[in-house]
Write a protein that holds these residues in place. Structure first.
Motif, mmCIF file in Angstrom:
data_model
loop_
_atom_site.group_PDB
_atom_site.id
_atom_site.type_symbol
_atom_site.label_atom_id
_atom_site.label_comp_id
_atom_site.label_asym_id
_atom_site.label_seq_id
_atom_site.Cartn_x
_atom_site.Cartn_y
_atom_site.Cartn_z
ATOM 1 N N ASP A 1 0.821 -1.219 0.000
ATOM 2 C CA ASP A 1 0.000 0.000 0.000
ATOM 3 C C ASP A 1 0.850 1.262 0.000
ATOM 4 O OD1 ASP A 1 -2.321 -1.498 0.016
ATOM 5 O OD2 ASP A 1 -2.554 -1.432 2.198
ATOM 6 N N ASP A 2 2.050 1.174 0.583
ATOM 7 C CA ASP A 2 2.921 2.360 0.686
ATOM 8 C C ASP A 2 3.851 2.531 -0.505
ATOM 9 O OD1 ASP A 2 1.910 3.175 3.142
ATOM 10 O OD2 ASP A 2 3.312 1.940 4.281
ATOM 11 N N PRO B 1 3.529 3.070 -3.760
ATOM 12 C CA PRO B 1 3.370 4.175 -4.724
ATOM 13 C C PRO B 1 3.864 5.527 -4.234
ATOM 14 C CG PRO B 1 1.385 2.820 -4.653
ATOM 15 C CD PRO B 1 2.239 2.390 -3.506
ATOM 16 N N GLY B 2 4.134 5.666 -2.946
ATOM 17 C CA GLY B 2 4.594 6.944 -2.423
ATOM 18 C C GLY B 2 6.095 7.068 -2.307
ATOM 19 N N PHE B 3 6.842 6.042 -2.728
ATOM 20 C CA PHE B 3 8.295 6.039 -2.515
ATOM 21 C C PHE B 3 9.065 5.636 -3.768
ATOM 22 C CE2 PHE B 3 6.569 5.265 1.748
ATOM 23 C CZ PHE B 3 7.306 6.150 2.515
ATOM 24 N N GLY B 4 10.355 5.974 -3.763
ATOM 25 C CA GLY B 4 11.284 5.375 -4.696
ATOM 26 C C GLY B 4 11.645 4.005 -4.139
ATOM 27 N N ILE B 5 11.468 2.959 -4.939
ATOM 28 C CA ILE B 5 11.673 1.579 -4.484
ATOM 29 C C ILE B 5 12.968 1.025 -5.071
ATOM 30 C CG2 ILE B 5 10.716 -0.745 -4.431
ATOM 31 C CD1 ILE B 5 9.187 1.296 -2.717
ATOM 32 N N LEU B 6 13.756 0.377 -4.203
ATOM 33 C CA LEU B 6 15.045 -0.164 -4.586
ATOM 34 C C LEU B 6 15.016 -1.685 -4.531
ATOM 35 C CD1 LEU B 6 16.971 2.255 -2.228
ATOM 36 C CD2 LEU B 6 16.811 2.521 -4.693
ATOM 37 N N LYS B 7 15.697 -2.317 -5.460
ATOM 38 C CA LYS B 7 15.824 -3.782 -5.463
ATOM 39 C C LYS B 7 17.260 -4.144 -5.120
ATOM 40 C CE LYS B 7 14.421 -8.012 -6.259
ATOM 41 N NZ LYS B 7 13.715 -8.544 -7.417
ATOM 42 N N THR B 8 17.440 -5.083 -4.161
ATOM 43 C CA THR B 8 18.784 -5.472 -3.736
ATOM 44 C C THR B 8 19.051 -6.939 -4.056
ATOM 45 O OG1 THR B 8 18.004 -6.045 -1.513
ATOM 46 C CG2 THR B 8 18.779 -3.786 -1.863
ATOM 47 N N ASN B 9 20.350 -7.297 -4.092
ATOM 48 C CA ASN B 9 20.727 -8.697 -4.245
ATOM 49 C C ASN B 9 21.113 -9.270 -2.883
ATOM 50 O OD1 ASN B 9 23.335 -7.811 -3.642
ATOM 51 N ND2 ASN B 9 24.049 -7.883 -5.773
ATOM 52 N N PRO C 1 6.226 3.547 -8.190
ATOM 53 C CA PRO C 1 5.425 2.719 -9.102
ATOM 54 C C PRO C 1 3.976 2.594 -8.622
ATOM 55 C CG PRO C 1 6.768 1.326 -7.704
ATOM 56 C CD PRO C 1 7.188 2.742 -7.416
ATOM 57 N N LYS C 2 3.029 2.678 -9.531
ATOM 58 C CA LYS C 2 1.611 2.602 -9.173
ATOM 59 C C LYS C 2 1.084 1.163 -9.214
ATOM 60 C CE LYS C 2 1.654 7.031 -8.812
ATOM 61 N NZ LYS C 2 1.775 7.634 -7.464
ATOM 62 N N SER C 3 1.694 0.332 -10.053
ATOM 63 C CA SER C 3 1.238 -1.064 -10.174
ATOM 64 C C SER C 3 2.360 -1.900 -10.788
ATOM 65 C CB SER C 3 -0.023 -1.144 -11.035
ATOM 66 O OG SER C 3 0.235 -0.635 -12.340
ATOM 67 N N GLY C 4 2.158 -3.214 -10.782
ATOM 68 C CA GLY C 4 3.119 -4.113 -11.407
ATOM 69 C C GLY C 4 4.477 -4.151 -10.734
ATOM 70 N N PHE C 5 4.506 -3.919 -9.421
ATOM 71 C CA PHE C 5 5.797 -3.871 -8.717
ATOM 72 C C PHE C 5 6.053 -5.129 -7.881
ATOM 73 C CE2 PHE C 5 2.554 -1.360 -6.436
ATOM 74 C CZ PHE C 5 2.402 -2.130 -5.293
ATOM 75 N N GLU C 6 5.253 -6.177 -8.062
ATOM 76 C CA GLU C 6 5.378 -7.364 -7.209
ATOM 77 C C GLU C 6 6.775 -7.987 -7.277
ATOM 78 O OE1 GLU C 6 1.299 -6.320 -7.741
ATOM 79 O OE2 GLU C 6 2.880 -6.700 -9.232
ATOM 80 N N SER C 7 7.431 -7.903 -8.431
ATOM 81 C CA SER C 7 8.758 -8.517 -8.582
ATOM 82 C C SER C 7 9.861 -7.699 -7.914
ATOM 83 C CB SER C 7 9.084 -8.672 -10.069
ATOM 84 O OG SER C 7 9.135 -7.398 -10.704
ATOM 85 N N TRP C 8 9.502 -6.560 -7.329
ATOM 86 C CA TRP C 8 10.492 -5.674 -6.715
ATOM 87 C C TRP C 8 10.722 -5.979 -5.238
ATOM 88 C CZ3 TRP C 8 13.409 -1.570 -8.769
ATOM 89 C CH2 TRP C 8 13.250 -1.395 -10.151
ATOM 90 N N ALA C 9 10.145 -7.052 -4.744
ATOM 91 C CA ALA C 9 10.378 -7.438 -3.354
ATOM 92 C C ALA C 9 11.851 -7.780 -3.129
ATOM 93 C CB ALA C 9 9.504 -8.626 -2.989
#
Length: 420
Positions: free
Chosen positions: A157-158, A160-168, A180-188
């Motif tokens: 829920d939070d 869409p309000g942030f810049g989201i980072l993906k780490t290894n 991102p507003k949608s389609g960000f599930e793979s960014w966990a």
């Protein structure tokens, strides 16, 4: 290692989302918790972490912030410690205002150059949190990182309000996506078990950056980019070692009226998420104020600062700032009253009474709910504020309404019998 670090606190731009609190002051100068200023938060975190060379960058309404910094942060004559204001200025190399966070730091690099340091810690001036930067700095050095970014796990829920980072698996940041507003599930990303249980598996940038000195100078002096979050960080991921420092404590961006209001009233909780009573207390201006005097008042789940004179009937789930005067038969519920910068003298009180002007503070027989009352306001007797149905948003000469919260403007005079 903190002796090798210099810190920059970004004062932010015009702060329109916090209007009308920012009509006459910059965002870092906005009062919080009844006795502090927003800028005290990052400065206190630095000082408790052993970082005592701090610049605060501002350009809008900086007079009150300058005064607060000057009156608050004093160090030994024999110390190298300082907290200094760097206001936007015209120079032979730049004749304009700061164009963004990165541009603000770029225009200030010549001030930093006179000091010895290996790392630059860049902080925001409008966040509420308690962090030991030692841990972030040590991880940065141990991992031979060039840039470290403080990140906090958030839920879907939070996002869409942030810049989201993906780490290894090594906590290196591999990719970045802005709000991102949608389609960000793979960014966990990989987070602790406690965060997974709460569904907080996405890493959001906290706007806290640690740069190696040489890289920061190279990035800012060889490009014309203006913003860290939107340009510098995404562009650095492919060619530089950018590390995530994962923070799981309390943190909130209080850049809007609702978030500011909620963060302040949250301090009155029995076990608040932000602990004012921690050993790592907030530093602020030392004031020689008398103790608060309370007469025949029921006080429930509230915080009352120094120097107040309170004769109210009820103060409930509210935060009362310094030098606040509240009259008899008055009820205050779910409010943040910022207080006053000075007391009225007996002569001023007599003159106000003769002219029919309300005294500074809150008069007798008032009912005030869900309100944010700025400093030095004069609210007369039998005033009713926000006691009925939710009010529509709007801006008026003495007040503003935002998301059902009534904000009484600084120095506003509300005549007796007024209903808002």
């Amino acid at each position: 290692m903190t002796s090798k670090v210099i810190s920059i606190v970004l004062g932010g731009g015009q702060g329109s989302r916090l209007a009308p609190l920012t009509e006459t002051r910059s965002k870092p100068a906005v009062p919080i918790a009844g006795k502090y200023r927003l800028v005290d938060i990052p400065i206190s975190n630095c000082l408790h972490s052993g970082i005592d060379r701090i610049y605060v960058l501002t350009q809008f309404n900086s007079a009150s912030l300058n005064k607060h910094i000057k009156n608050t942060y004093h160090f030994s004559t024999f110390s190298t410690a300082f907290v200094d204001i760097l206001a936007a200025e015209q120079t032979p190399k730049s004749s304009g205002w700061y164009q963004g966070t990165a541009d603000a730091v770029r225009q200030s690099l010549h001030h930093l150059a006179v000091h010895e340091f290996d790392y630059v810690l860049i902080l925001s001036g409008d966040q509420l949190y308690q962090m030991n930067f030692d841990e972030m700095i040590n991880q940065h050095i141990e991992k031979n990182a060039e840039i470290s970014i403080a990140t906090i796990p958030v839920d879907a829920d939070d996002v869409p309000g942030f810049g989201i980072l993906k780490t290894n698996s090594d906590n290196l940041i591999t990719s970045f996506i802005e709000k991102p507003k949608s389609g960000f599930e793979s960014w966990a990303s990989e987070v602790s078990d406690e965060m997974k249980e709460q569904g907080r598996v996405y890493l959001a940038s906290m706007g806290i950056y640690l740069f190696n000195r040489k890289l920061l100078y190279d990035l800012l002096e060889t490009t014309d980019v203006t913003d860290f979050g939107k340009e510098i960080i995404p562009q650095s991921l492919s060619g530089h070692k950018v590390l995530s420092y994962q923070y799981e404590g309390y943190w909130t961006d209080i850049g809007t009226i609702p978030s500011f209001f909620e963060a302040n009233l949250g301090l009155t909780d029995n076990i608040p998420k932000f602990n004012l009573f921690d050993k790592n207390h907030i530093f602020t201006r030392a004031r020689m104020l008398p103790p608060t005097k309370i007469s025949a008042t029921m006080v429930e789940q509230s915080i009352i600062a120094d120097g107040c004179i309170i004769n109210a009937t009820l103060i409930k789930h509210s935060l009362i700032g310094i030098r606040t005067r509240i009259g008899v038969d008055t009820t205050i519920e779910n409010c943040y009253v910022m207080g006053s910068d000075s007391y009225q003298t007996l002569e001023q009180l007599a003159d106000a009474k003769e002219k029919g002007i309300p005294f500074m503070g809150i008069g007798d027989g008032c009912k005030i709910k869900n309100a944010l009352i700025d400093k030095n306001t004069c609210i007369g007797d039998n005033v009713c504020i926000n006691c009925g149905d939710k009010l529509p948003d709007g801006d008026f000469p003495t007040h503003t309404v935002t998301d059902g919260i009534v904000i009484i403007k600084k120095r506003a005079v509300i005549p007796a019998g007024t209903v808002i």
